[in-house]
Scaffold this motif. Structure first.
Motif, PDB file in Angstrom:
ATOM      1  N   ARG A 148      13.189   9.567  -4.817  1.00 26.93           N
ATOM      2  CA  ARG A 148      12.555  10.732  -4.194  1.00 26.93           C
ATOM      3  C   ARG A 148      11.138  10.954  -4.698  1.00 26.93           C
ATOM      4  O   ARG A 148      10.216  11.199  -3.926  1.00 26.93           O
ATOM      5  CB  ARG A 148      13.394  11.987  -4.466  1.00 26.93           C
ATOM      6  CG  ARG A 148      12.760  13.308  -4.020  1.00 26.93           C
ATOM      7  CD  ARG A 148      12.634  13.400  -2.483  1.00 26.93           C
ATOM      8  NE  ARG A 148      13.952  13.438  -1.889  1.00 26.93           N
ATOM      9  CZ  ARG A 148      14.399  12.519  -1.032  1.00 26.93           C
ATOM     10  NH1 ARG A 148      13.641  11.493  -0.684  1.00 26.93           N
ATOM     11  NH2 ARG A 148      15.615  12.607  -0.511  1.00 26.93           N
ATOM     12  N   PHE A 149      10.937  10.863  -6.004  1.00 22.70           N
ATOM     13  CA  PHE A 149       9.663  11.284  -6.572  1.00 22.70           C
ATOM     14  C   PHE A 149       8.565  10.221  -6.480  1.00 22.70           C
ATOM     15  O   PHE A 149       7.388  10.568  -6.445  1.00 22.70           O
ATOM     16  CB  PHE A 149       9.853  11.711  -8.027  1.00 22.70           C
ATOM     17  CG  PHE A 149      10.692  12.946  -8.173  1.00 22.70           C
ATOM     18  CD1 PHE A 149      10.376  14.105  -7.470  1.00 22.70           C
ATOM     19  CD2 PHE A 149      11.807  12.961  -8.994  1.00 22.70           C
ATOM     20  CE1 PHE A 149      11.148  15.250  -7.585  1.00 22.70           C
ATOM     21  CE2 PHE A 149      12.587  14.097  -9.132  1.00 22.70           C
ATOM     22  CZ  PHE A 149      12.259  15.238  -8.417  1.00 22.70           C
ATOM     23  N   VAL A 150       8.914   8.950  -6.460  1.00 24.35           N
ATOM     24  CA  VAL A 150       7.885   7.916  -6.294  1.00 24.35           C
ATOM     25  C   VAL A 150       7.205   8.036  -4.920  1.00 24.35           C
ATOM     26  O   VAL A 150       5.970   8.006  -4.842  1.00 24.35           O
ATOM     27  CB  VAL A 150       8.464   6.509  -6.516  1.00 24.35           C
ATOM     28  CG1 VAL A 150       7.482   5.441  -6.043  1.00 24.35           C
ATOM     29  CG2 VAL A 150       8.780   6.300  -7.993  1.00 24.35           C
ATOM     30  N   PRO A 151       7.966   8.180  -3.815  1.00 24.91           N
ATOM     31  CA  PRO A 151       7.297   8.417  -2.522  1.00 24.91           C
ATOM     32  C   PRO A 151       6.477   9.704  -2.489  1.00 24.91           C
ATOM     33  O   PRO A 151       5.454   9.784  -1.805  1.00 24.91           O
ATOM     34  CB  PRO A 151       8.465   8.490  -1.535  1.00 24.91           C
ATOM     35  CG  PRO A 151       9.559   7.710  -2.185  1.00 24.91           C
ATOM     36  CD  PRO A 151       9.418   8.003  -3.651  1.00 24.91           C
ATOM     37  N   ASP A 152       6.933  10.721  -3.247  1.00 23.47           N
ATOM     38  CA  ASP A 152       6.230  12.010  -3.238  1.00 23.47           C
ATOM     39  C   ASP A 152       4.968  11.998  -4.093  1.00 23.47           C
ATOM     40  O   ASP A 152       3.948  12.573  -3.705  1.00 23.47           O
ATOM     41  CB  ASP A 152       7.159  13.121  -3.732  1.00 23.47           C
ATOM     42  CG  ASP A 152       8.209  13.504  -2.703  1.00 23.47           C
ATOM     43  OD1 ASP A 152       8.181  12.946  -1.591  1.00 23.47           O
ATOM     44  OD2 ASP A 152       9.069  14.354  -3.025  1.00 23.47           O
ATOM     45  N   PHE A 153       5.019  11.350  -5.263  1.00 26.61           N
ATOM     46  CA  PHE A 153       3.924  11.448  -6.234  1.00 26.61           C
ATOM     47  C   PHE A 153       3.239  10.131  -6.553  1.00 26.61           C
ATOM     48  O   PHE A 153       2.257  10.112  -7.302  1.00 26.61           O
ATOM     49  CB  PHE A 153       4.448  12.042  -7.558  1.00 26.61           C
ATOM     50  CG  PHE A 153       5.107  13.384  -7.406  1.00 26.61           C
ATOM     51  CD1 PHE A 153       4.483  14.413  -6.723  1.00 26.61           C
ATOM     52  CD2 PHE A 153       6.360  13.621  -7.954  1.00 26.61           C
ATOM     53  CE1 PHE A 153       5.082  15.647  -6.584  1.00 26.61           C
ATOM     54  CE2 PHE A 153       6.977  14.856  -7.826  1.00 26.61           C
ATOM     55  CZ  PHE A 153       6.329  15.875  -7.135  1.00 26.61           C
ATOM     56  N   GLY A 154       3.729   9.031  -6.038  1.00 23.81           N
ATOM     57  CA  GLY A 154       3.181   7.732  -6.423  1.00 23.81           C
ATOM     58  C   GLY A 154       3.972   7.139  -7.579  1.00 23.81           C
ATOM     59  O   GLY A 154       4.805   7.803  -8.197  1.00 23.81           O
ATOM     60  N   TRP A 155       3.708   5.862  -7.904  1.00 21.02           N
ATOM     61  CA  TRP A 155       4.497   5.155  -8.898  1.00 21.02           C
ATOM     62  C   TRP A 155       4.422   5.780 -10.294  1.00 21.02           C
ATOM     63  O   TRP A 155       5.445   6.051 -10.912  1.00 21.02           O
ATOM     64  CB  TRP A 155       4.068   3.685  -8.969  1.00 21.02           C
ATOM     65  CG  TRP A 155       4.645   2.869  -7.864  1.00 21.02           C
ATOM     66  CD1 TRP A 155       4.029   2.468  -6.718  1.00 21.02           C
ATOM     67  CD2 TRP A 155       5.988   2.357  -7.797  1.00 21.02           C
ATOM     68  NE1 TRP A 155       4.888   1.745  -5.934  1.00 21.02           N
ATOM     69  CE2 TRP A 155       6.098   1.657  -6.573  1.00 21.02           C
ATOM     70  CE3 TRP A 155       7.086   2.419  -8.645  1.00 21.02           C
ATOM     71  CZ2 TRP A 155       7.271   1.021  -6.179  1.00 21.02           C
ATOM     72  CZ3 TRP A 155       8.271   1.789  -8.269  1.00 21.02           C
ATOM     73  CH2 TRP A 155       8.355   1.103  -7.046  1.00 21.02           C
ATOM     74  N   ALA A 156       3.217   5.994 -10.788  1.00 19.37           N
ATOM     75  CA  ALA A 156       3.060   6.454 -12.174  1.00 19.37           C
ATOM     76  C   ALA A 156       3.661   7.848 -12.374  1.00 19.37           C
ATOM     77  O   ALA A 156       4.564   8.047 -13.216  1.00 19.37           O
ATOM     78  CB  ALA A 156       1.589   6.450 -12.574  1.00 19.37           C
ATOM     79  N   LYS A 157       3.190   8.809 -11.601  1.00 16.79           N
ATOM     80  CA  LYS A 157       3.669  10.183 -11.756  1.00 16.79           C
ATOM     81  C   LYS A 157       5.128  10.304 -11.326  1.00 16.79           C
ATOM     82  O   LYS A 157       5.912  11.051 -11.938  1.00 16.79           O
ATOM     83  CB  LYS A 157       2.802  11.145 -10.947  1.00 16.79           C
ATOM     84  CG  LYS A 157       3.166  12.612 -11.169  1.00 16.79           C
ATOM     85  CD  LYS A 157       2.234  13.547 -10.405  1.00 16.79           C
ATOM     86  CE  LYS A 157       2.642  15.003 -10.647  1.00 16.79           C
ATOM     87  NZ  LYS A 157       1.775  15.940  -9.899  1.00 16.79           N
TER      88      LYS A 157
END
Length: 459
Positions: A148-157
């Motif tokens: 969920r969070f990689v698509p939302d914030f990018g790989w690093a964040k």
């Protein structure tokens, strides 16, 4: 030598000192310029409060983590949560064992007490397994959250946010790096909600329960036995069954109660679909037991819901894990005692086993000391704070139960009120019994005095 003096302390005192030491070092690290965000207005007191809450895996804070700390500071937060969840002595023991070094008998007893383990048998395997299972479960949780969070914030964040929440969820810490709104933006997201709820349950059920379940499942698979669910369940130890049963009952009761009470409350879940109401209600029932994440604003729920949440927070999770409260099994034993007294039975029985009188006495003492600590802290809050009764009680129980939910009150409290919360969090994580023993117990055996029996009228 300082280490020699430390070893001479009682086990309960050493547990308390280990957490206090981590809190102090953590507060200093969070105060470093490299840890502090440019926009942060934190004082050392705020950093100390955050360090206490992180190490005691609570979740209360005077300022949001994402607005106060840099990535380095948030890494320190993760480390403090991990140490708080497992215990400093457990982590040190794991490192020593991995290095092939032996632990002294008193050190082993200290770790056993910190983990709430009954026996010393096969202790090395037990401790190393805790560390291994923790990393595996947190890694799996991080993987699913990253979807969920990689698509939302990018790989690093996205990956860092997933790691932060996975550790916080499993350690029942309740912290997030999403901002002041916590997880409210993901209230309808089944992936985030259910993954974090699963992490909370696994972290709060107790290490001994894990190993009992996994050992029996592994034995059945290895021996290729075909057993029904009831027979498999009976293979579990009475403690495991009691912890699982009480957790299931409390989760179901919490879900149903919140959903029924808040069904038409437009400020909470009144405008959600039926499936959304069920999911949100289930998450609140999970997080209220010990975790502290928020997918709704608790300032908008009805007073009865807050009162019921106070009851759930007071009970907390199961022994031997990252959960707080009096513990599910303690509550169950007290209820069984009351039921057996009403029935006129002398013994407290469960799962065809009789519970020792010493265990029942300890359960009663735990409930009493927990309640005494709560009333002391709550009374001080009533004196120094001009806030509604129920809201202050909610905040006090949240701190002592190391839950970490708040009705947006923690930042508004005075420094005295926040100091009270810090002491409640510390006592709640270490355990009221451990605190009292560290203060009053002395070495050497006390002579047991027995006098003529007499009756005292009660009731």
């Amino acid at each position: 030598m300082l280490s020699d003096k430390f070893r001479k302390l009682s086990i309960s005192t050493r547990i308390a000192f280990s957490f206090a030491f981590v809190i102090f070092i953590g507060s200093l690290l969070l105060s470093l310029p490299i840890s502090t965000a440019v926009t942060s207005q934190n004082t050392y007191f705020d950093n100390l409060f955050t360090a206490v809450s992180l190490t005691c895996v609570t979740g209360l804070s005077t300022t949001p983590v994402s607005e106060s700390y840099t990535i380095f500071g948030q890494v320190i937060c993760i480390i403090l949560m991990q140490i708080g969840g497992l215990g400093l002595m457990t982590i040190i023991a794991t490192i020593l064992m991995r290095m092939g070094k032996r632990m002294s008998y008193t050190d082993t007893l200290a770790v056993k007490e910190a983990l709430n383990r009954e026996k010393l048998g096969d202790f090395k395997t037990y401790v190393l397994s805790i560390f291994r299972y923790t990393l595996i479960i947190e890694g799996i949780g991080m993987f699913f959250l990253a979807l969920r969070f990689v698509p939302d914030f990018g790989w690093a964040k996205g990956l860092f946010t997933s790691l932060f929440l996975a550790v916080s969820g499993f350690c029942n810490a309740g912290f997030d790096n999403m901002g002041a709104s916590s997880l409210q933006n993901y209230v309808h997201d089944p992936l985030v909600t259910l993954v974090i709820a699963t992490l909370i349950i696994l972290g709060g059920i107790g290490f001994s329960v894990w190993f009992d379940v996994t050992f029996n499942v592994y034995s059945i698979i290895k021996n290729k036995k075909k057993l029904g669910f009831k027979k498999m369940y009976r293979l579990l130890r009475p403690h495991t069954r009691l912890a699982i049963n009480m957790s299931a009952i409390l989760l179901a009761a919490g879900t149903m109660m919140f959903m029924v009470v808040e069904w038409n409350n437009a400020s909470s879940i009144g405008n959600y679909t039926v499936s959304q109401k069920i999911m949100v209600s289930f998450f609140q029932s999970v997080t209220m037991r010990t975790a502290g994440f928020a997918t709704i604003d608790y300032a908008n729920v009805l007073p009865f819901s807050l009162l019921f949440f106070i009851f759930l927070m007071f009970i907390g999770g199961s022994p031997g894990g990252a959960a707080g409260g009096i513990k599910t099994t303690t509550f169950a034993l007290v209820i069984l005692l009351v039921i057996n007294e009403i029935r006129g039975q002398n013994n407290v029985n469960y799962a065809s086993h009789s519970i020792p009188v010493e265990t029942i006495r300890r359960a009663i003492v735990v409930v009493f000391t927990f309640f005494a600590c709560l009333m002391t802290g709550f009374s001080i809050l009533l004196i120094v704070e001009d806030q509604p009764f129920v809201v202050l009680l909610f905040e006090a129980v949240s701190a002592l139960g190391t839950v970490g939910v708040s009705v947006n009150l923690t930042p508004e409290l005075s420094r005295i009120g926040q100091t009270v919360l810090m002491f409640l969090m510390f006592i709640g994580r270490i355990g009221p019994i451990t605190i009292f023993l560290s203060l009053v117990r002395r070495k050497g055996k006390r002579k047991e005095r027995v006098y003529a029996k007499t009756n005292i009228l009660i009731g």
